[in-house]
Design an enzyme around this catalytic site. Structure first.
Site, PDB file in Angstrom:
ATOM      1  N   CYS A 105      -0.877  12.739  15.529  1.00 15.67           N
ATOM      2  CA  CYS A 105       0.345  12.306  15.707  1.00 15.67           C
ATOM      3  C   CYS A 105       1.341  12.649  14.645  1.00 15.67           C
ATOM      4  CB  CYS A 105       0.466  10.767  15.678  1.00 15.67           C
ATOM      5  SG  CYS A 105      -0.575   9.903  16.994  1.00 15.67           S
ATOM      6  N   GLN A 134      -0.466   3.427   6.646  1.00 10.32           N
ATOM      7  CA  GLN A 134      -1.395   3.641   5.865  1.00 10.32           C
ATOM      8  C   GLN A 134      -1.432   3.095   4.252  1.00 10.32           C
ATOM      9  OE1 GLN A 134      -4.082   5.199   6.973  1.00 10.32           O
ATOM     10  NE2 GLN A 134      -3.187   6.033   8.737  1.00 10.32           N
ATOM     11  N   HIS A 136       4.497  10.123  10.720  1.00 11.67           N
ATOM     12  CA  HIS A 136       3.709   9.940  11.952  1.00 11.67           C
ATOM     13  C   HIS A 136       4.930   9.645  13.343  1.00 11.67           C
ATOM     14  CE1 HIS A 136       1.320   7.242  15.085  1.00 11.67           C
ATOM     15  NE2 HIS A 136       0.334   7.812  14.394  1.00 11.67           N
ATOM     16  N   LYS A 183      -5.672  -1.466  10.946  1.00 13.70           N
ATOM     17  CA  LYS A 183      -6.151  -0.608   9.637  1.00 13.70           C
ATOM     18  C   LYS A 183      -6.329  -1.271   8.322  1.00 13.70           C
ATOM     19  CE  LYS A 183      -2.793   2.811  11.306  1.00 13.70           C
ATOM     20  NZ  LYS A 183      -3.598   4.175  12.278  1.00 13.70           N
ATOM     21  N   ASP A 207       7.408   2.843   6.690  1.00 12.96           N
ATOM     22  CA  ASP A 207       6.338   2.834   7.465  1.00 12.96           C
ATOM     23  C   ASP A 207       5.122   2.412   6.384  1.00 12.96           C
ATOM     24  OD1 ASP A 207       3.750   3.218   8.899  1.00 12.96           O
ATOM     25  OD2 ASP A 207       4.636   5.556   9.679  1.00 12.96           O
TER      26      ASP A 207
HETATM   27  N1  PMP Z   1       2.421   5.270  11.009  1.00 13.96           N
HETATM   28  C1  PMP Z   1       1.237   5.948  10.363  1.00 13.96           C
HETATM   29  C2  PMP Z   1       1.443   6.485   8.850  1.00 13.96           C
HETATM   30  C3  PMP Z   1       0.173   5.698  11.011  1.00 13.96           C
HETATM   31  O1  PMP Z   1      -0.951   6.297  10.198  1.00 13.96           O
HETATM   32  C4  PMP Z   1      -0.065   5.037  12.214  1.00 13.96           C
HETATM   33  C5  PMP Z   1      -1.391   4.920  12.962  1.00 13.96           C
HETATM   34  N2  PMP Z   1      -2.106   6.169  13.152  1.00 13.96           N
HETATM   35  C6  PMP Z   1       1.129   4.682  12.932  1.00 13.96           C
HETATM   36  C7  PMP Z   1       2.422   4.634  12.009  1.00 13.96           C
HETATM   37  C8  PMP Z   1       1.180   3.989  13.992  1.00 13.96           C
HETATM   38  O2  PMP Z   1       0.306   2.851  14.066  1.00 13.96           O
HETATM   39  P1  PMP Z   1      -0.070   2.003  15.223  1.00 13.96           P
HETATM   40  O3  PMP Z   1      -0.530   3.006  16.353  1.00 13.96           O
HETATM   41  O4  PMP Z   1      -0.848   0.707  14.848  1.00 13.96           O
HETATM   42  O5  PMP Z   1       1.175   1.348  15.965  1.00 13.96           O
END
Ligand code: PMP
Length: 413
Positions: free
Chosen positions: A362, A199, A121, A222, A196
């Site tokens: 993203c 998920q 991401h 999430k 990270d």
């Molecule tokens: N890493 C991953 C794998 C994600 O799916 C996301 C959220 N889509 C993020 C980071 C970023 O999370 P946040 O927008 O809550 O900071």
């Protein structure tokens, strides 16, 4: 399958939109919020809320206790110590904090190597790329060699380097692949391992000690809790020496015109008034999930994933990304040949009440990988993504599949 009673906790699921029952398949973006979590949080705001840590009055001490209780529960949940749990605004903020602090503390220096992957991401990609430009460390990327964006352990073994930092997702938000963190740690025993978990954590208990993770980041929105609140676990050995990312109130010990000294952990990394309701709500969300059971939740999500994969297998001219094996969890990205994913997502919503996400999620570097592996007549640099959580059922997937079949018919694909 989990008990149907869970659905009573999510009143929004009984809404209809344009005549259809809502089928919410966008939990990878953000989960719905259960009524018991909202009720408890509302009670907290109505009866206990005050600013924390600074005052001696009863409300301040109640709020402080509830906030610190949340920290304690998250520490237990991860098998960490309370002073290793830092509350941030989310995964993005946590990763930015780590990168910047590593640089400021001269732990990450010019010519050091950071290893990450092309499936990340942007939250675990952009900070490394940008700060490497400013500070001269090097970023190396592991390229997924298996089926449509799937990483293999061999892809890591091929990298004959000694990275200072390995920063990797535990679970791809596009392909749904669960990454074997233990194996990655074994390949890079001396690197600073940053996971990270945005998920991963919503459906998996992680023991940071046994996996020897140095930093773990995730977002509470999430996992059934409020948005704007994240958890950053950091090994105390690093947190003790790291320069803070944000300066201001609460994170200091002594302040003078010459210099300042810092508060003890974890407060050194929590400048300013925290997201008090968010932290208290995060605890209610964790308790809710624990009551359901993390193992049960994961099994349910894996069952749904398997079911969806089988259903997708029988549809022609639809490309489904990711491993499609037992490492595939909760997220199915796909494209219908010749129809833009935004159109598919729009029609699914409009005609069938199905909420899926479309776009690059993203993860633009991963879209480039998928493009190079795709057999579609034209890869649209984006996908449709259906994601499943505890409140979803086989029937939800049937409705999604029916919708996809109908859209194909309408477009004559
Ligand atoms: N890493 C991953 C794998 C994600 O799916 C996301 C959220 N889509 C993020 C980071 C970023 O999370 P946040 O927008 O809550 O900071």
């Amino acid at each position: 399958m989990l008990s149907k009673n869970i659905l009573n906790d999510f009143p929004v699921l009984s809404r209809t939109i344009k005549g259809n029952r809502i089928v919410y398949l966008d939990s990878a973006a953000s989960t719905l919020k259960p009524k018991p979590v909202i009720d408890k949080l509302s009670k907290f705001y109505l009866e206990n809320y005050a600013n924390v840590h600074r005052a001696v009055h009863t409300l301040a001490s109640e709020s402080t206790q509830m906030l610190e209780f949340s920290r304690k529960n998250y520490a237990n949940f991860l098998n960490a110590s309370e002073h290793e749990i830092i509350f941030t605004s989310g995964t993005t903020m946590s990763i930015n904090l780590i990168v910047e602090s590593l640089v400021r503390s001269k732990i990450l220096n010019k010519d050091d190597i950071v290893l990450t992957t092309l499936v990340e991401h942007h939250a675990n990609f952009v900070p490394w790329v940008r700060l490497s430009k400013l500070h001269g460390f090097r970023v190396e990327f592991v390229e997924p060699s298996l089926r449509f964006g799937t990483l293999a352990i061999e892809d890591f073994l091929k990298k004959d380097i000694n990275p200072k930092v390995v920063a990797i997702t535990g679970h791809s938000n596009v392909t749904g692949q669960l990454i074997d963190i233990e194996k990655i740690r074994n390949i890079f025993p001396n690197s600073i391992l940053i996971v990270d978990g945005a998920q991963l954590i919503p459906h998996q208990r992680i023991d940071v000690k046994s996996l020897d993770i140095d930093f773990l980041c995730f977002s509470v929105h999430k996992m059934l809790g409020p948005s704007g609140i994240g958890v950053l676990y950091g090994k105390s050995q690093y947190l003790e020496t790291l320069e803070p990312f944000l300066y201001g109130g609460e994170m200091i010990d002594k302040v003078g015109v010459e210099d300042v000294t810092f508060n003890v952990l974890p407060y050194k990394f929590e400048a300013g008034t925290p997201n008090i309701g968010g932290i208290v709500g995060a605890n209610y969300a964790l308790e809710y999930l624990k009551n359901i059971g993390f193992d049960e939740a994961k099994k349910h999500i894996l069952d749904l994933t398997k079911y969806a994969i089988e259903k997708f297998r029988n549809i022609e001219n639809v490309e489904v990304y990711g491993p499609l094996d037992e490492s595939h969890c909760g997220i199915l990205s796909f494209n219908i040949d010749g129809i833009h994913p935004h159109d598919v997502a729009h029609l699914l919503d409009e005609k069938f009440g199905v909420a899926v996400r479309s776009g690059h999620h993203c993860a633009q570097p991963l879209m480039n990988v998928l493009k190079s592996q795709s057999r579609l007549s034209q890869f649209p640099n984006s996908t449709c993504r259906a994601s499943f959580y505890i409140y979803n059922s086989y029937e939800d997937i049937d409705i999604l599949i029916e919708g996809i079949k109908k859209i194909k018919e309408w477009f004559d694909v």
